[in-house]
Scaffold this motif. Sequence first.
Motif, PDB file in Angstrom:
ATOM      1  N   UNK A  90      -1.536  14.012 -10.207  1.00 31.92           N
ATOM      2  CA  UNK A  90      -0.683  14.512 -11.239  1.00 31.92           C
ATOM      3  C   UNK A  90       0.526  14.083 -11.712  1.00 31.92           C
ATOM      4  N   UNK A  91       0.404  12.645 -11.951  1.00 27.50           N
ATOM      5  CA  UNK A  91       1.582  11.777 -12.409  1.00 27.50           C
ATOM      6  C   UNK A  91       2.463  11.498 -11.464  1.00 27.50           C
ATOM      7  N   UNK A  92       2.203  12.007 -10.246  1.00 23.71           N
ATOM      8  CA  UNK A  92       3.181  11.757  -9.021  1.00 23.71           C
ATOM      9  C   UNK A  92       2.892  10.643  -8.056  1.00 23.71           C
ATOM     10  N   UNK A  93       1.983   9.761  -8.305  1.00 24.83           N
ATOM     11  CA  UNK A  93       1.564   8.714  -7.276  1.00 24.83           C
ATOM     12  C   UNK A  93       2.574   8.257  -6.751  1.00 24.83           C
ATOM     13  N   UNK A  94       3.666   7.811  -7.577  1.00 23.78           N
ATOM     14  CA  UNK A  94       4.744   7.114  -7.092  1.00 23.78           C
ATOM     15  C   UNK A  94       5.373   7.713  -5.985  1.00 23.78           C
ATOM     16  N   UNK A  95       5.282   9.053  -5.780  1.00 23.05           N
ATOM     17  CA  UNK A  95       6.223   9.675  -4.822  1.00 23.05           C
ATOM     18  C   UNK A  95       5.467   9.545  -3.432  1.00 23.05           C
ATOM     19  N   UNK A  96       4.286   9.484  -3.562  1.00 23.64           N
ATOM     20  CA  UNK A  96       3.302   9.042  -2.282  1.00 23.64           C
ATOM     21  C   UNK A  96       3.364   7.775  -1.950  1.00 23.64           C
ATOM     22  N   UNK A  97       3.514   6.816  -2.738  1.00 25.20           N
ATOM     23  CA  UNK A  97       3.813   5.455  -2.498  1.00 25.20           C
ATOM     24  C   UNK A  97       5.115   5.087  -1.759  1.00 25.20           C
ATOM     25  N   UNK A  98       5.930   5.917  -2.484  1.00 24.14           N
ATOM     26  CA  UNK A  98       7.515   5.873  -1.878  1.00 24.14           C
ATOM     27  C   UNK A  98       7.404   6.274  -0.169  1.00 24.14           C
ATOM     28  N   UNK A  99       6.851   7.317   0.010  1.00 30.47           N
ATOM     29  CA  UNK A  99       6.677   7.847   1.355  1.00 30.47           C
ATOM     30  C   UNK A  99       6.006   6.606   2.323  1.00 30.47           C
ATOM     31  N   UNK A 100       4.807   6.172   1.571  1.00 30.65           N
ATOM     32  CA  UNK A 100       3.986   4.956   2.408  1.00 30.65           C
ATOM     33  C   UNK A 100       5.092   3.748   2.738  1.00 30.65           C
ATOM     34  N   UNK A 101       5.657   3.270   1.676  1.00 27.17           N
ATOM     35  CA  UNK A 101       6.450   2.171   2.000  1.00 27.17           C
ATOM     36  C   UNK A 101       7.639   2.464   3.007  1.00 27.17           C
ATOM     37  N   UNK A 102       8.250   3.514   2.878  1.00 27.97           N
ATOM     38  CA  UNK A 102       9.218   4.046   3.764  1.00 27.97           C
ATOM     39  C   UNK A 102       8.899   4.217   5.336  1.00 27.97           C
ATOM     40  N   UNK A 103       7.569   4.607   5.427  1.00 23.46           N
ATOM     41  CA  UNK A 103       7.125   4.901   6.793  1.00 23.46           C
ATOM     42  C   UNK A 103       6.787   3.413   7.399  1.00 23.46           C
ATOM     43  N   UNK A 104       6.161   2.686   6.548  1.00 26.18           N
ATOM     44  CA  UNK A 104       5.745   1.012   6.630  1.00 26.18           C
ATOM     45  C   UNK A 104       7.238   0.461   7.371  1.00 26.18           C
ATOM     46  N   UNK A 105       8.170   0.619   6.610  1.00 27.52           N
ATOM     47  CA  UNK A 105       9.422   0.080   6.986  1.00 27.52           C
ATOM     48  C   UNK A 105      10.029   0.384   8.422  1.00 27.52           C
ATOM     49  N   UNK A 106       9.852   1.670   8.550  1.00 27.22           N
ATOM     50  CA  UNK A 106      10.018   2.280   9.959  1.00 27.22           C
ATOM     51  C   UNK A 106       9.345   1.968  11.047  1.00 27.22           C
ATOM     52  N   UNK A 107       8.201   1.731  11.014  1.00 32.28           N
ATOM     53  CA  UNK A 107       7.201   1.800  12.026  1.00 32.28           C
ATOM     54  C   UNK A 107       6.381   0.362  12.168  1.00 32.28           C
ATOM     55  N   UNK A 108       6.608  -0.743  11.233  1.00 34.79           N
ATOM     56  CA  UNK A 108       5.799  -1.895  11.241  1.00 34.79           C
ATOM     57  C   UNK A 108       5.768  -2.515  12.699  1.00 34.79           C
ATOM     58  N   UNK A 109       7.128  -2.354  13.290  1.00 35.70           N
ATOM     59  CA  UNK A 109       7.351  -3.274  14.603  1.00 35.70           C
ATOM     60  C   UNK A 109       6.570  -2.599  15.786  1.00 35.70           C
ATOM     61  N   UNK A 110       6.269  -1.275  15.620  1.00 35.24           N
ATOM     62  CA  UNK A 110       5.523  -0.770  16.796  1.00 35.24           C
ATOM     63  C   UNK A 110       4.010  -0.480  16.366  1.00 35.24           C
ATOM     64  N   UNK A 111       3.522  -0.721  15.209  1.00 36.36           N
ATOM     65  CA  UNK A 111       2.234  -0.675  14.860  1.00 36.36           C
ATOM     66  C   UNK A 111       1.658   0.688  14.519  1.00 36.36           C
ATOM     67  N   UNK A 112       2.170   1.694  14.442  1.00 39.28           N
ATOM     68  CA  UNK A 112       1.750   3.004  14.111  1.00 39.28           C
ATOM     69  C   UNK A 112       0.705   2.966  12.993  1.00 39.28           C
ATOM     70  N   UNK A 113      -0.473   3.236  13.020  1.00 38.32           N
ATOM     71  CA  UNK A 113      -1.130   3.226  12.010  1.00 38.32           C
ATOM     72  C   UNK A 113      -1.209   2.087  10.799  1.00 38.32           C
ATOM     73  N   UNK A 114      -0.629   0.976  11.393  1.00 45.48           N
ATOM     74  CA  UNK A 114      -0.199  -0.278  10.483  1.00 45.48           C
ATOM     75  C   UNK A 114      -1.244  -0.550   9.663  1.00 45.48           C
ATOM     76  N   UNK A 115      -2.626  -0.658  10.183  1.00 44.65           N
ATOM     77  CA  UNK A 115      -3.900  -1.024   9.385  1.00 44.65           C
ATOM     78  C   UNK A 115      -3.952  -0.215   8.111  1.00 44.65           C
TER      79      UNK A 115
END
Length: 412
Positions: free
Chosen positions: A52-77
């Motif tokens: 509904x023209x708000x895909x960027x809101x979901x992408x923002x959440x993905x990138x934020x979680x990635x930066x927080x968790x990439x060192x511990x590998x939570x659902x990283x793939x």
Amino acid sequence: MGSAKQQTAVSKVMNLLHEWDKGSKSVRHKILVNFIEENMNKTGPELDSEFAEAASLFLARLTAWLRLTYMIGTSLTQQLQAITIFVSSSSGHKFLSEFLEVGGILTLLEILGLKQSKEIDKTQAIVLLQCVANSGRKYKELICESYGIRAVAECLAKSKSDQTQDAAKNLLLSLAEGNPRFCQQVYKGLIALLPCSSPKAQQMAAQCLVKVQPMVENAHPSIVEPLLAITRTLHLEVQYEAIQLINLLMDYSVRDKLLEGLIRSLKPSKEEILSGKQPEILSDQHKSGVLAPPLPVYVQQAAAAKCILLLCENSLERAETLIQMRVVHHLMVAMGNQDYADSQRQASLTLEFLCRTFPIVDDHVKEAVTESFYTSFMADPESLYVNMTAIQADVLLSNKVNIPGGNELAES
């Protein structure tokens, strides 16, 4: 006021985002899996319509979680796969820009360098970097400016996964193509990979150099020693790529140094031979029935003879140059090496070619050996070593063949 369909879509997206924000790791993992299954290969407009023209809101959440968790590998793939769907989407340039604005490239490069990163995650990170690079020269430069060449090259050298190494190789090639500012840097990075401990990485580095070398104006002198060194490998696929690269470099300024190195390899020094031998006190007496691997200098000797034959077949002018550099003398020395049959076989085949091509070489070889030996040699050079006697080997090792320069060769 929007239509009922739009209102339903907005409500669905708001519920999804609320579920993400309040959800546990397992809940988020499930959302990611569902997103990947339902949105693979969708275009940018299709993704926006889905959200509904708000895909960027979901992408923002993905990138934020990635930066927080990439060192511990939570659902990283799954995180990387989901972001790849956005970044690689056709007509989805705004998603790429949003990913880059939050430091996406640096995060991916850090994933490549983490010891705890799984190979599958490294592969996916490289795939995502490739999507960025595919967007144009400006984005390739961004990766390179973030020290991406070094990070990807190190990943290629250290990885144990063929899939990861193949992805890294393709990305390095992509960063060299159409990227004049950093092509030379990629080239030097590939040269630095040649001495690494991974045969697969050595093979891929040599393959890449065959493609990247024509993109740079001159061959860097630092390529000579590591390239000659990898001809000592027992991995024939690595040796093959090294020989192909040497053949290519015959049109560049390092030609003479390579030819000198190849000829020198035909006659290893006593110091080189002794340094490659294992002291008897360290040998395993219980494995006396197992054949020991050949010395690296002998493997290099055989590879040099094989490479010289290829070079001579490709260019008679180059063959004349090699003859003037005393290649015939060195080939006969390699033929007399009864410690390694392949050295004898490869040197015999190369010398036989020169004898049949240049009468002056044929005359000097005839004079250096007995008539019966010469006849056997010309009749079957590939199997000559099988019946070679110790006396014949000594004659070859002590030969003094030195063919004069260009005029006599040209006349022959």
